[in-house]
Design a protein around this motif. Structure first.
Motif, PDB file in Angstrom:
ATOM      1  N   PHE A 104       0.913  -1.142  -0.075  1.00 19.46           N
ATOM      2  CA  PHE A 104       0.047   0.119  -0.059  1.00 19.46           C
ATOM      3  C   PHE A 104       0.844   1.238  -0.054  1.00 19.46           C
ATOM      4  O   PHE A 104       0.397   2.309  -0.479  1.00 19.46           O
ATOM      5  CB  PHE A 104      -0.946  -0.008   1.181  1.00 19.46           C
ATOM      6  N   GLY A 108       0.510   4.249  -3.048  1.00 19.48           N
ATOM      7  CA  GLY A 108       0.734   5.570  -2.751  1.00 19.48           C
ATOM      8  C   GLY A 108       1.652   6.260  -3.611  1.00 19.48           C
ATOM      9  O   GLY A 108       1.516   7.479  -4.192  1.00 19.48           O
ATOM     10  N   VAL A 138      -3.470   8.612  -2.665  1.00 21.16           N
ATOM     11  CA  VAL A 138      -3.943   8.173  -1.231  1.00 21.16           C
ATOM     12  C   VAL A 138      -5.180   7.373  -1.219  1.00 21.16           C
ATOM     13  O   VAL A 138      -5.478   6.382  -0.762  1.00 21.16           O
ATOM     14  CB  VAL A 138      -4.192   9.524  -0.099  1.00 21.16           C
ATOM     15  N   ALA A 141      -4.597   3.974  -2.690  1.00 22.84           N
ATOM     16  CA  ALA A 141      -4.347   3.267  -1.680  1.00 22.84           C
ATOM     17  C   ALA A 141      -5.403   2.694  -0.587  1.00 22.84           C
ATOM     18  O   ALA A 141      -5.523   1.513  -0.562  1.00 22.84           O
ATOM     19  CB  ALA A 141      -3.303   3.978  -0.899  1.00 22.84           C
ATOM     20  N   GLY A 280      -0.855   4.845   2.283  1.00 25.88           N
ATOM     21  CA  GLY A 280      -0.886   5.711   1.011  1.00 25.88           C
ATOM     22  C   GLY A 280      -0.291   6.865   1.092  1.00 25.88           C
ATOM     23  O   GLY A 280       0.439   7.488   0.493  1.00 25.88           O
TER      24      GLY A 280
END
Length: 396
Positions: A104, A108, A138, A141, A280
């Motif tokens: 993750f 991001g 973000v 993510a 993220g």
């Protein structure tokens, strides 16, 4: 329904929808102001806000005096702390183990690069303004975490940890093979974050604070610090809310939590998604600080480092996660800078700073799990209680 006390938090009852119902509760913290008991020590209610304010003033003043190395070190530590807070929520407050945090983080980072970079003959890019690109990265993510959350809601403990490994291996394969997106082994340049003509992590236009020029290093420090403060405040608010009390109920006993009406699978999914959002944010920050990212950085070892941050700092503490992140992220760089002072270690040998750092915080993880499972946060808490008791026992 009778009250249930979980880890110092009194839950009055939980509605069938899975939220904690409001109602009267008896404080379970020793020293609370109850009828017939001693109230808190004079000034105790102001001690923590004053300490936080003092720490904030010091952190904002450091760039006025520190050199570039320490500012870069702090900025990277702040970015890592944001990701560590997300993993702490999942592991420490819900009891869910995830080894996919690096995946993750990579979503991001590369999401921002793809959205903010202009397209070329060899690379993909949408060329969006950098600030919206960071926000959308973000969100991407978070959506990746949401896509995996149904599985996270049904698995627990080591089973989720093993299942989440698949995301790391899939991510590594994509990062190395999708060259138009990631640049392959050579990586990709990260577009600088700008708002109009203002370079958030650059040096233009020229600014100064109390006569000190705010160049790239100073702006990196302040940007990462502000993001960390916002992430910390939001995490504290969530953990003190009904959602946070539901997290604690699941961690302390999912059977009892389900009997009280907590939708266990739902809140596990919420925690996993929230953790991926934090990852993220940290991934975007790290990409901006690195200025160029390569696929090999976002591997399983990175996930293990974030796991070490949470365990060392304290699995259920926001402040502990921040402290653990500062320790784990700063130690290799400090060892590299001062390697000449350590006998037998040099930056070019096999017994180098990175290797020594892994040994040191790996040893510390084992020691903390053996002697104090609650991490450095609990050690600091005991020290504060000891100092407070000593001050209270001193005659005036």
């Amino acid at each position: 329904m009778s009250d249930l006390n979980l880890s110092g938090t009194t839950v009055s009852g939980l509605s069938p929808s899975g939220t904690v119902a409001s109602g009267p509760s008896v404080p379970s913290v020793p020293g609370s102001a109850v009828k017939g008991g001693a109230g808190p020590a004079p000034g105790a209610r102001w001690r923590r806000p004053v300490a936080a304010l003092g720490a904030g003033v010091i952190l904002f003043a450091i760039p006025l005096y520190a050199d570039r190395f320490w500012l870069n070190l702090g900025a990277f530590a702040f970015a890592a702390a944001v990701g560590a807070i997300g993993l702490m929520i999942l592991l420490g407050r819900v009891g869910q183990l995830s080894l996919a945090h690096s995946f993750f983080l990579a979503v991001g980072a590369y999401g921002y690069i793809w959205l903010a970079s202009p397209a070329s003959e060899s690379t993909w890019g949408l060329g969006l303004p950098t600030l919206p690109a960071a926000v959308i990265a973000v969100v991407l993510a978070g959506l990746a975490g949401l896509a995996f959350s149904p599985l996270a809601g049904r698995l627990k403990g080591i089973y989720l940890g093993v299942a989440s490994l698949a995301l790391v291996f899939i991510g590594q394969h994509v990062l190395f093979t999708a060259e138009p997106l990631t640049g392959g082994y050579n990586g990709r340049e990260v577009p600088p974050l700008t708002v109009g003509a203002f370079q958030v992590l650059g040096s233009e236009p020229g600014l100064s604070l109390f006569g000190v020029p705010l160049r790239q290093a100073e702006r990196m420090w302040y940007t990462a610090l502000i993001v960390l403060i916002l992430a910390t405040v939001f995490a504290v608010l969530v953990l003190r809310s009904r959602v946070g009390r539901a997290f604690a109920a699941i961690r302390d006993g999912e059977v009892h939590a389900a009997a009280l009406g907590v939708r266990v699978a739902h809140y596990r999914s919420v925690a996993f998604t929230l953790s991926s959002v934090y990852a993220g944010i940290a991934g975007v920050l790290l990409a901006l600080l690195f200025q160029r990212v390569v696929p090999e950085y976002w591997d399983l070892m990175l996930s293990l480092e974030y796991l070490a941050m949470v365990v060392i700092g304290g699995q259920a503490s926001v402040a502990g996660a921040v402290a653990g992140a500062v320790f784990v992220s700063s130690l290799p760089l400090l060892l590299q800078r001062y390697s000449d002072l350590v006998p037998g270690m040099s930056a070019t040998s096999d017994f180098g700073p990175a290797y020594v750092a892994q040994i040191l915080y790996g040893t510390l993880v084992v020691a903390i799990l053996f002697y104090e499972p609650k991490g450095l946060a609990e050690v600091a808490r005991r020290a504060r209680r000891a100092l407070g008791g000593r001050a209270a026992s001193t005659p005036r």
